[in-house]
Scaffold this active site. Structure first.
Site, short mmCIF file in Angstrom:
data_model
loop_
_atom_site.label_atom_id
_atom_site.label_comp_id
_atom_site.label_asym_id
_atom_site.label_seq_id
_atom_site.Cartn_x
_atom_site.Cartn_y
_atom_site.Cartn_z
CD GLN A 137 29.08 -5.61 -18.20
OE1 GLN A 137 29.41 -6.55 -18.21
NE2 GLN A 137 29.62 -4.69 -18.69
CG ASN A 138 29.46 -0.26 -13.29
OD1 ASN A 138 30.06 -1.36 -13.28
ND2 ASN A 138 30.21 0.83 -13.55
CG HIS B 20 24.77 -7.19 -14.10
ND1 HIS B 20 26.25 -7.30 -14.36
CD2 HIS B 20 24.36 -8.30 -15.09
CE1 HIS B 20 26.26 -8.08 -15.31
NE2 HIS B 20 25.32 -8.78 -15.81
CB CYS C 124 10.18 -8.38 4.41
SG CYS C 124 8.61 -7.64 4.26
CB THR D 271 32.85 -3.79 -19.51
OG1 THR D 271 32.40 -5.21 -19.28
CG2 THR D 271 32.83 -3.48 -20.81
CB SER D 272 37.07 -7.92 -18.07
OG SER D 272 35.45 -8.67 -17.62
CG ASN E 234 39.65 -2.20 -20.39
OD1 ASN E 234 40.77 -2.28 -19.76
ND2 ASN E 234 38.70 -2.96 -19.88
N PRO E 235 42.35 0.22 -20.06
CG PRO E 235 43.03 1.01 -17.95
CD PRO E 235 41.69 0.46 -18.82
#
Ligand code: NAD
Length: 238
Positions: A95-96, A113, A140, A181-182, A206-207
């Site tokens: 997703q980064n 994304h 442009c 990721t959340s 994930n922490p």
């Protein structure tokens, strides 16, 4: 934590989010220090905001470009790249938008994304790479219309090609590692459930617990680099 035997798995998927780049100094979106705590995404990360004030939105994205260009891939990015080079079937679904996974050496990254390092405009719908920091010019040179980052902003649909590739990967993998990721931004967040329902081995790194933690059979509440170093000790570059 028990190390994973790569040869035991036929198809591996790394599903990654903003937490993967946190150790590179890129802020996550939510949680402590998260981007959306300081910036209202409706003013900086949607087409409506861009239409209302494109320079303000580009100032925000140029600052993100500056920060991402100055960052280095973390140990976690490098371990993922090394696993990809050592196993015949590894997909990275991210997703980064920062390009750090590619800079670590991964050659086949599915960007759900988009990327902050590509731009498009009305007359050039096919995205073009642009590594400028800042982007110059913002319009442009061909048609004079605004160029916009090739990222999926809030309220934008996902691009069909990366979604199709991600689905194919998740429908065949026997090992899924979700990292940083959340699990709150849909539809991307729903993709790992495909592997979970098929009975794949599913590991969440994930922490913090997430809203989708129940899809995973194993949870490592650690930073990405520490967990991946333990799971893949042959690639521990620390
Ligand atoms: P997030 O900020 O929602 O979650 C980050 C997660 O990473 C948290 O659960 C956190 O506990 C975890 N984390 C923090 N440090 C970590 C570490 N060192 N190791 C492992 N995990 C760590 O990010 P997300 O889940 O990627 O968010 C989903 C998506 O929403 C984003 O990727 C982004 O694409 C997105 N979005 C962004 C825009 C935009 O314009 N920028 C627009 C729409 C959607």
């Amino acid at each position: 934590m028990e190390a994973l035997e790569l040869a035991s798995f036929a198809h591996i998927v790394f599903f990654t989010g903003a937490g993967l780049s946190a150790e590179s100094g890129i802020p996550t979106y939510r949680g402590a220090g998260g981007l959306w705590g300081s910036y209202d995404y409706e003013s900086y990360a949607c087409q409506r905001a861009f239409d209302a004030d494109p320079n303000k939105v580009w100032d925000f994205h140029d600052e993100r470009r500056r920060r991402m260009a100055a960052a280095d891939p973390s140990q976690a990015h490098r371990i993922i790249a090394a696993v990809g080079q050592s196993h015949p079937s590894v997909a990275v679904v991210t997703q980064n938008i920062d390009g750090l996974q590619q800079r670590a050496g991964s050659t086949d990254v599915i960007e759900l994304h988009g990327s902050i390092w590509r731009v498009r405009c009305a007359c050039h719908p096919a995205p073009q790479e642009d590594l400028g920091v800042p982007l110059e010019p913002r319009s442009c040179p061909g048609c004079g219309l605004w160029r916009r980052p090739d990222i999926v902003w809030f309220e934008d649909p996902l691009q069909p090609e990366p979604i199709a590739r991600a689905l194919a990967a998740l429908e065949t993998c026997d090992l899924l590692l979700s990292i940083g990721t959340s699990g709150v931004v849909y539809p991307a967040a729903s993709l790992p459930e495909i592997a979970s329902r098929r009975g794949s081995r599913c590991i969440e790194i994930n922490p913090e617990p997430t809203q989708v933690s129940s899809w995973y059979d194993t949870h490592y509440r650690e930073q990405a680099s520490a967990a991946l170093s333990a799971l893949f000790p042959a690639f521990d570059f620390g």
